[in-house]
Scaffold this motif. Sequence first.
Motif, PDB file in Angstrom:
ATOM      1  N   VAL A 183       9.215  -3.555 -24.980  1.00  0.00           N
ATOM      2  CA  VAL A 183       7.963  -3.598 -23.972  1.00  0.00           C
ATOM      3  C   VAL A 183       6.914  -4.623 -24.754  1.00  0.00           C
ATOM      4  CG1 VAL A 183       6.433  -1.363 -24.726  1.00  0.00           C
ATOM      5  CG2 VAL A 183       6.399  -2.498 -23.143  1.00  0.00           C
ATOM      6  N   VAL A 184       6.840  -4.193 -26.341  1.00  0.00           N
ATOM      7  CA  VAL A 184       5.772  -5.275 -27.135  1.00  0.00           C
ATOM      8  C   VAL A 184       6.553  -7.068 -27.716  1.00  0.00           C
ATOM      9  CG1 VAL A 184       4.782  -5.442 -29.516  1.00  0.00           C
ATOM     10  CG2 VAL A 184       5.060  -3.202 -28.224  1.00  0.00           C
ATOM     11  N   PHE A 185       7.397  -6.816 -28.189  1.00  0.00           N
ATOM     12  CA  PHE A 185       8.211  -8.286 -28.425  1.00  0.00           C
ATOM     13  C   PHE A 185       8.986  -8.953 -26.483  1.00  0.00           C
ATOM     14  CE2 PHE A 185       8.518  -5.986 -32.300  1.00  0.00           C
ATOM     15  CZ  PHE A 185       7.829  -6.878 -33.277  1.00  0.00           C
ATOM     16  N   ASP A 186       8.999  -8.292 -25.698  1.00  0.00           N
ATOM     17  CA  ASP A 186       9.135  -8.612 -24.047  1.00  0.00           C
ATOM     18  C   ASP A 186       8.532  -9.451 -23.892  1.00  0.00           C
ATOM     19  OD1 ASP A 186      11.948  -9.034 -23.734  1.00  0.00           O
ATOM     20  OD2 ASP A 186      11.625  -7.278 -22.811  1.00  0.00           O
ATOM     21  N   LEU A 239      -1.094 -10.197 -23.989  1.00  0.00           N
ATOM     22  CA  LEU A 239      -1.602  -9.229 -24.150  1.00  0.00           C
ATOM     23  C   LEU A 239      -2.116  -7.950 -23.920  1.00  0.00           C
ATOM     24  CD1 LEU A 239      -3.171 -12.396 -27.093  1.00  0.00           C
ATOM     25  CD2 LEU A 239      -1.754 -11.107 -27.181  1.00  0.00           C
ATOM     26  N   GLU A 240      -3.031  -8.439 -23.452  1.00  0.00           N
ATOM     27  CA  GLU A 240      -3.250  -7.236 -22.697  1.00  0.00           C
ATOM     28  C   GLU A 240      -1.603  -6.053 -21.928  1.00  0.00           C
ATOM     29  OE1 GLU A 240      -5.708  -8.270 -19.157  1.00  0.00           O
ATOM     30  OE2 GLU A 240      -7.552  -8.649 -20.418  1.00  0.00           O
ATOM     31  N   ASP A 241      -1.172  -6.420 -21.367  1.00  0.00           N
ATOM     32  CA  ASP A 241       0.511  -5.584 -21.280  1.00  0.00           C
ATOM     33  C   ASP A 241       0.990  -5.259 -22.363  1.00  0.00           C
ATOM     34  OD1 ASP A 241       0.103  -6.471 -18.790  1.00  0.00           O
ATOM     35  OD2 ASP A 241       1.962  -7.968 -18.123  1.00  0.00           O
ATOM     36  N   SER A 242       1.548  -6.199 -23.349  1.00  0.00           N
ATOM     37  CA  SER A 242       1.501  -5.719 -24.724  1.00  0.00           C
ATOM     38  C   SER A 242       0.710  -4.300 -25.191  1.00  0.00           C
ATOM     39  CB  SER A 242       1.297  -6.551 -25.682  1.00  0.00           C
ATOM     40  OG  SER A 242       2.006  -6.014 -27.135  1.00  0.00           O
ATOM     41  N   ILE A 243      -0.170  -4.602 -24.742  1.00  0.00           N
ATOM     42  CA  ILE A 243      -1.666  -3.258 -25.133  1.00  0.00           C
ATOM     43  C   ILE A 243      -0.772  -2.148 -24.412  1.00  0.00           C
ATOM     44  CG2 ILE A 243      -3.803  -2.942 -24.936  1.00  0.00           C
ATOM     45  CD1 ILE A 243      -4.332  -5.614 -26.196  1.00  0.00           C
ATOM     46  N   ASN A 244      -1.098  -2.145 -23.064  1.00  0.00           N
ATOM     47  CA  ASN A 244      -1.136  -1.233 -22.221  1.00  0.00           C
ATOM     48  C   ASN A 244       0.276  -0.761 -22.458  1.00  0.00           C
ATOM     49  OD1 ASN A 244      -3.130  -1.791 -21.232  1.00  0.00           O
ATOM     50  ND2 ASN A 244      -2.483  -2.905 -19.029  1.00  0.00           N
ATOM     51  N   GLY A 245       1.751  -1.407 -23.412  1.00  0.00           N
ATOM     52  CA  GLY A 245       2.744  -1.050 -23.438  1.00  0.00           C
ATOM     53  C   GLY A 245       2.357  -0.157 -24.800  1.00  0.00           C
ATOM     54  N   PHE A 246       1.682  -0.787 -25.424  1.00  0.00           N
ATOM     55  CA  PHE A 246       1.500   0.453 -26.993  1.00  0.00           C
ATOM     56  C   PHE A 246       0.609   1.868 -26.187  1.00  0.00           C
ATOM     57  CE2 PHE A 246       1.297  -3.362 -29.766  1.00  0.00           C
ATOM     58  CZ  PHE A 246       1.902  -3.215 -30.865  1.00  0.00           C
ATOM     59  N   ALA A 247       0.004   1.304 -25.483  1.00  0.00           N
ATOM     60  CA  ALA A 247      -0.479   2.640 -24.593  1.00  0.00           C
ATOM     61  C   ALA A 247       0.447   4.057 -24.246  1.00  0.00           C
ATOM     62  CB  ALA A 247      -1.483   2.207 -24.136  1.00  0.00           C
ATOM     63  N   LEU A 248       0.845   2.964 -23.472  1.00  0.00           N
ATOM     64  CA  LEU A 248       2.575   4.188 -22.710  1.00  0.00           C
ATOM     65  C   LEU A 248       3.305   4.855 -24.191  1.00  0.00           C
ATOM     66  CD1 LEU A 248       3.688   1.416 -20.744  1.00  0.00           C
ATOM     67  CD2 LEU A 248       2.480   3.665 -19.703  1.00  0.00           C
ATOM     68  N   HIS A 249       3.187   4.720 -25.333  1.00  0.00           N
ATOM     69  CA  HIS A 249       4.050   4.882 -26.242  1.00  0.00           C
ATOM     70  C   HIS A 249       3.020   5.838 -26.924  1.00  0.00           C
ATOM     71  CE1 HIS A 249       6.346   2.151 -24.741  1.00  0.00           C
ATOM     72  NE2 HIS A 249       7.868   2.999 -25.724  1.00  0.00           N
ATOM     73  N   ILE A 267       5.470  -3.317 -16.749  1.00  0.00           N
ATOM     74  CA  ILE A 267       4.489  -2.568 -17.961  1.00  0.00           C
ATOM     75  C   ILE A 267       3.193  -1.719 -16.515  1.00  0.00           C
ATOM     76  CG2 ILE A 267       2.924  -2.323 -19.176  1.00  0.00           C
ATOM     77  CD1 ILE A 267       4.449  -5.096 -20.536  1.00  0.00           C
ATOM     78  N   SER A 268       3.326  -2.726 -15.763  1.00  0.00           N
ATOM     79  CA  SER A 268       2.186  -2.144 -14.245  1.00  0.00           C
ATOM     80  C   SER A 268       2.545  -1.061 -13.814  1.00  0.00           C
ATOM     81  CB  SER A 268       1.833  -2.660 -13.877  1.00  0.00           C
ATOM     82  OG  SER A 268       1.090  -3.802 -14.665  1.00  0.00           O
ATOM     83  N   TYR A 269       3.940  -0.176 -13.446  1.00  0.00           N
ATOM     84  CA  TYR A 269       4.417   0.469 -13.335  1.00  0.00           C
ATOM     85  C   TYR A 269       4.188   1.372 -13.431  1.00  0.00           C
ATOM     86  CZ  TYR A 269       7.965   3.694 -10.439  1.00  0.00           C
ATOM     87  OH  TYR A 269       8.647   4.421 -10.138  1.00  0.00           O
ATOM     88  N   PHE A 270       4.905   1.702 -14.675  1.00  0.00           N
ATOM     89  CA  PHE A 270       4.436   2.433 -15.475  1.00  0.00           C
ATOM     90  C   PHE A 270       3.067   3.237 -16.329  1.00  0.00           C
ATOM     91  CE2 PHE A 270       8.859   1.494 -16.786  1.00  0.00           C
ATOM     92  CZ  PHE A 270       9.358   1.995 -16.182  1.00  0.00           C
ATOM     93  N   HIS A 271       1.821   2.191 -16.304  1.00  0.00           N
ATOM     94  CA  HIS A 271       1.514   2.159 -16.794  1.00  0.00           C
ATOM     95  C   HIS A 271      -0.074   3.063 -15.689  1.00  0.00           C
ATOM     96  CE1 HIS A 271      -2.361   1.382 -19.828  1.00  0.00           C
ATOM     97  NE2 HIS A 271      -2.853   0.840 -18.557  1.00  0.00           N
ATOM     98  N   LYS A 272       0.259   2.158 -14.838  1.00  0.00           N
ATOM     99  CA  LYS A 272      -0.184   3.626 -13.517  1.00  0.00           C
ATOM    100  C   LYS A 272       0.102   4.131 -12.760  1.00  0.00           C
ATOM    101  CE  LYS A 272      -3.468   0.229 -13.165  1.00  0.00           C
ATOM    102  NZ  LYS A 272      -4.883   0.338 -13.322  1.00  0.00           N
ATOM    103  N   ARG A 273       1.250   5.510 -13.410  1.00  0.00           N
ATOM    104  CA  ARG A 273       1.559   6.360 -13.991  1.00  0.00           C
ATOM    105  C   ARG A 273       2.627   5.937 -12.743  1.00  0.00           C
ATOM    106  NH1 ARG A 273       0.697   6.180 -18.554  1.00  0.00           N
ATOM    107  NH2 ARG A 273      -0.610   7.933 -20.152  1.00  0.00           N
TER     108      ARG A 273
END
Length: 194
Positions: A22-25, A184-194, A2-8
Amino acid sequence: MISYFHKRKGNLSTCEDSLTAVVFDTLKYLPTEMFWAILKSSLYYDKLPIASGDLLSISFWDKWNAKDNTTNSNFVEPDVFLRFNEFDVIIEAKRYDEKQQTEYQMKNEIHAYYNEFDEDEKDLYFIQLGGLHHKNDELDYIINGKNVIICKTNWTKLLEHIVAQNNKIKNSELTILSSYSRILEDSINGFALH
Protein backbone atom coordinates in the motif's frame (compact mmCIF):
# COMPACT_ATOMS: atom_id res chain seq x y z
CA MET A 1 -8.72 0.35 -3.74
CA ILE A 2 -7.30 2.09 -0.68
CA SER A 3 -10.52 4.10 -0.31
CA TYR A 4 -12.48 0.84 -0.23
CA PHE A 5 -10.62 -0.30 2.86
CA HIS A 6 -10.12 3.17 4.35
CA LYS A 7 -13.90 3.79 4.31
CA ARG A 8 -14.44 0.39 5.94
CA LYS A 9 -16.32 -1.07 2.97
CA GLY A 10 -14.28 -4.25 3.20
CA ASN A 11 -11.78 -5.96 5.42
CA LEU A 12 -8.07 -5.79 4.84
CA SER A 13 -5.86 -8.42 6.36
CA THR A 14 -3.09 -6.15 7.56
CA CYS A 15 0.41 -7.55 7.55
CA GLU A 16 3.95 -6.70 6.51
CA ASP A 17 3.24 -7.36 2.82
CA SER A 18 0.02 -5.33 2.72
CA LEU A 19 1.75 -2.35 4.37
CA THR A 20 4.69 -2.61 1.96
CA ALA A 21 2.36 -2.78 -1.04
CA VAL A 22 0.00 0.00 0.00
CA VAL A 23 2.88 2.41 0.67
CA PHE A 24 5.19 1.66 -2.25
CA ASP A 25 2.41 0.98 -4.76
CA THR A 26 1.22 4.55 -4.19
CA LEU A 27 4.64 6.23 -3.97
CA LYS A 28 5.68 4.74 -7.33
CA TYR A 29 3.19 7.08 -9.06
CA LEU A 30 5.06 10.17 -7.91
CA PRO A 31 7.72 11.79 -10.06
CA THR A 32 10.95 9.91 -9.41
CA GLU A 33 12.62 12.98 -7.88
CA MET A 34 9.85 13.32 -5.29
CA PHE A 35 9.75 9.60 -4.52
CA TRP A 36 13.55 9.57 -4.15
CA ALA A 37 13.57 12.67 -1.92
CA ILE A 38 11.05 11.05 0.44
CA LEU A 39 12.95 7.76 0.62
CA LYS A 40 16.37 9.41 0.98
CA SER A 41 15.29 11.88 3.66
CA SER A 42 13.62 9.15 5.72
CA LEU A 43 16.89 7.29 6.36
CA TYR A 44 18.71 7.53 9.66
CA TYR A 45 21.98 8.14 7.79
CA ASP A 46 22.29 9.97 4.49
CA LYS A 47 23.92 7.22 2.44
CA LEU A 48 21.93 7.22 -0.79
CA PRO A 49 23.04 9.20 -3.87
CA ILE A 50 21.79 12.80 -4.10
CA ALA A 51 19.86 12.05 -7.28
CA SER A 52 18.59 8.74 -8.54
CA GLY A 53 17.90 9.35 -12.18
CA ASP A 54 14.88 7.64 -13.71
CA LEU A 55 13.20 4.78 -11.88
CA LEU A 56 13.46 2.01 -14.46
CA SER A 57 11.37 -0.49 -12.53
CA ILE A 58 9.91 -1.37 -9.17
CA SER A 59 8.98 -4.93 -8.31
CA PHE A 60 7.66 -6.74 -5.29
CA TRP A 61 8.60 -10.17 -3.94
CA ASP A 62 10.74 -11.27 -6.86
CA LYS A 63 11.99 -14.83 -6.65
CA TRP A 64 15.75 -14.76 -7.14
CA ASN A 65 18.04 -17.70 -7.70
CA ALA A 66 19.27 -19.12 -4.39
CA LYS A 67 21.83 -21.47 -5.95
CA ASP A 68 25.07 -19.80 -4.85
CA ASN A 69 26.06 -18.54 -1.40
CA THR A 70 22.61 -18.49 0.22
CA THR A 71 21.04 -20.63 2.91
CA ASN A 72 17.75 -20.86 1.00
CA SER A 73 17.06 -23.95 -1.06
CA ASN A 74 14.76 -22.69 -3.84
CA PHE A 75 14.69 -18.90 -4.07
CA VAL A 76 15.28 -15.65 -2.20
CA GLU A 77 12.45 -13.09 -2.05
CA PRO A 78 13.26 -9.42 -1.41
CA ASP A 79 10.26 -7.27 -0.51
CA VAL A 80 10.89 -4.36 -2.89
CA PHE A 81 13.44 -4.03 -5.68
CA LEU A 82 14.13 -0.66 -7.34
CA ARG A 83 16.21 -0.38 -10.51
CA PHE A 84 17.83 2.84 -11.67
CA ASN A 85 20.37 3.46 -14.45
CA GLU A 86 23.41 3.61 -12.18
CA PHE A 87 22.39 1.53 -9.17
CA ASP A 88 19.81 -0.79 -7.64
CA VAL A 89 18.04 -0.74 -4.26
CA ILE A 90 16.72 -3.67 -2.25
CA ILE A 91 14.23 -2.89 0.52
CA GLU A 92 13.67 -5.51 3.20
CA ALA A 93 10.57 -4.46 5.12
CA LYS A 94 9.51 -5.66 8.55
CA ARG A 95 6.11 -4.84 9.98
CA TYR A 96 7.11 -3.88 13.51
CA ASP A 97 10.12 -2.33 15.18
CA GLU A 98 10.86 -5.37 17.28
CA LYS A 99 14.24 -6.67 16.13
CA GLN A 100 12.95 -8.55 13.10
CA GLN A 101 15.75 -7.74 10.64
CA THR A 102 18.30 -10.54 10.39
CA GLU A 103 21.82 -10.53 9.03
CA TYR A 104 21.40 -13.92 7.36
CA GLN A 105 18.34 -12.70 5.42
CA MET A 106 20.18 -9.55 4.33
CA LYS A 107 23.17 -11.61 3.17
CA ASN A 108 20.91 -14.08 1.35
CA GLU A 109 19.22 -11.25 -0.54
CA ILE A 110 22.52 -9.61 -1.44
CA HIS A 111 24.05 -12.88 -2.65
CA ALA A 112 20.90 -13.74 -4.61
CA TYR A 113 21.00 -10.26 -6.18
CA TYR A 114 24.48 -11.01 -7.48
CA ASN A 115 23.33 -14.45 -8.65
CA GLU A 116 20.82 -12.61 -10.83
CA PHE A 117 22.47 -9.30 -11.71
CA ASP A 118 26.24 -9.62 -11.28
CA GLU A 119 26.88 -8.86 -14.95
CA ASP A 120 25.10 -5.49 -14.66
CA GLU A 121 27.96 -4.13 -12.52
CA LYS A 122 25.77 -1.62 -10.70
CA ASP A 123 26.17 -0.21 -7.22
CA LEU A 124 23.78 -1.80 -4.72
CA TYR A 125 22.01 -0.24 -1.73
CA PHE A 126 20.18 -2.33 0.85
CA ILE A 127 17.54 -0.61 2.99
CA GLN A 128 16.34 -2.20 6.21
CA LEU A 129 12.84 -0.79 6.74
CA GLY A 130 11.42 -1.50 10.18
CA GLY A 131 12.38 -4.31 12.51
CA LEU A 132 15.66 -2.66 13.44
CA HIS A 133 17.76 -3.96 16.32
CA HIS A 134 19.28 -0.49 16.79
CA LYS A 135 19.55 2.81 14.95
CA ASN A 136 23.35 2.83 14.78
CA ASP A 137 24.93 3.10 11.36
CA GLU A 138 25.96 -0.16 9.70
CA LEU A 139 29.19 -0.85 7.87
CA ASP A 140 29.00 -1.66 4.20
CA TYR A 141 28.66 -5.33 3.36
CA ILE A 142 31.52 -6.46 1.15
CA ILE A 143 31.03 -9.30 -1.30
CA ASN A 144 33.60 -10.26 -3.93
CA GLY A 145 35.28 -6.88 -3.61
CA LYS A 146 32.00 -4.96 -4.05
CA ASN A 147 30.58 -2.63 -1.41
CA VAL A 148 26.89 -2.88 -0.65
CA ILE A 149 25.75 0.20 1.24
CA ILE A 150 23.46 -0.71 4.17
CA CYS A 151 20.81 1.88 5.06
CA LYS A 152 18.16 2.00 7.79
CA THR A 153 14.81 3.57 8.43
CA ASN A 154 11.49 2.67 9.99
CA TRP A 155 7.87 3.11 8.99
CA THR A 156 7.37 6.10 11.29
CA LYS A 157 10.23 8.05 9.72
CA LEU A 158 8.97 7.20 6.25
CA LEU A 159 5.46 8.35 7.16
CA GLU A 160 6.81 11.60 8.67
CA HIS A 161 8.55 12.46 5.40
CA ILE A 162 5.48 11.57 3.33
CA VAL A 163 3.37 13.86 5.52
CA ALA A 164 6.00 16.63 5.32
CA GLN A 165 6.06 16.39 1.52
CA ASN A 166 2.27 16.48 1.41
CA ASN A 167 2.16 19.57 3.64
CA LYS A 168 4.74 21.25 1.41
CA ILE A 169 2.58 20.56 -1.64
CA LYS A 170 -0.60 21.78 0.08
CA ASN A 171 1.15 25.04 0.99
CA SER A 172 2.28 25.53 -2.60
CA GLU A 173 0.34 27.74 -4.96
CA LEU A 174 0.96 25.39 -7.88
CA THR A 175 -2.33 23.59 -8.57
CA ILE A 176 -0.51 21.09 -10.77
CA LEU A 177 0.91 19.56 -7.58
CA SER A 178 -2.55 18.66 -6.23
CA SER A 179 -2.47 15.29 -8.01
CA TYR A 180 0.72 14.45 -6.12
CA SER A 181 -1.01 15.36 -2.88
CA ARG A 182 -3.78 12.86 -3.67
CA ILE A 183 -1.15 10.15 -4.17
CA LEU A 184 0.51 11.02 -0.87
CA GLU A 185 -2.85 11.07 0.91
CA ASP A 186 -3.53 7.54 -0.36
CA SER A 187 -0.19 6.48 1.07
CA ILE A 188 -1.01 8.17 4.39
CA ASN A 189 -4.42 6.45 4.43
CA GLY A 190 -2.63 3.18 3.78
CA PHE A 191 -0.53 3.77 6.87
CA ALA A 192 -3.70 4.53 8.85
CA LEU A 193 -5.14 1.17 7.85
CA HIS A 194 -2.17 -0.53 9.45
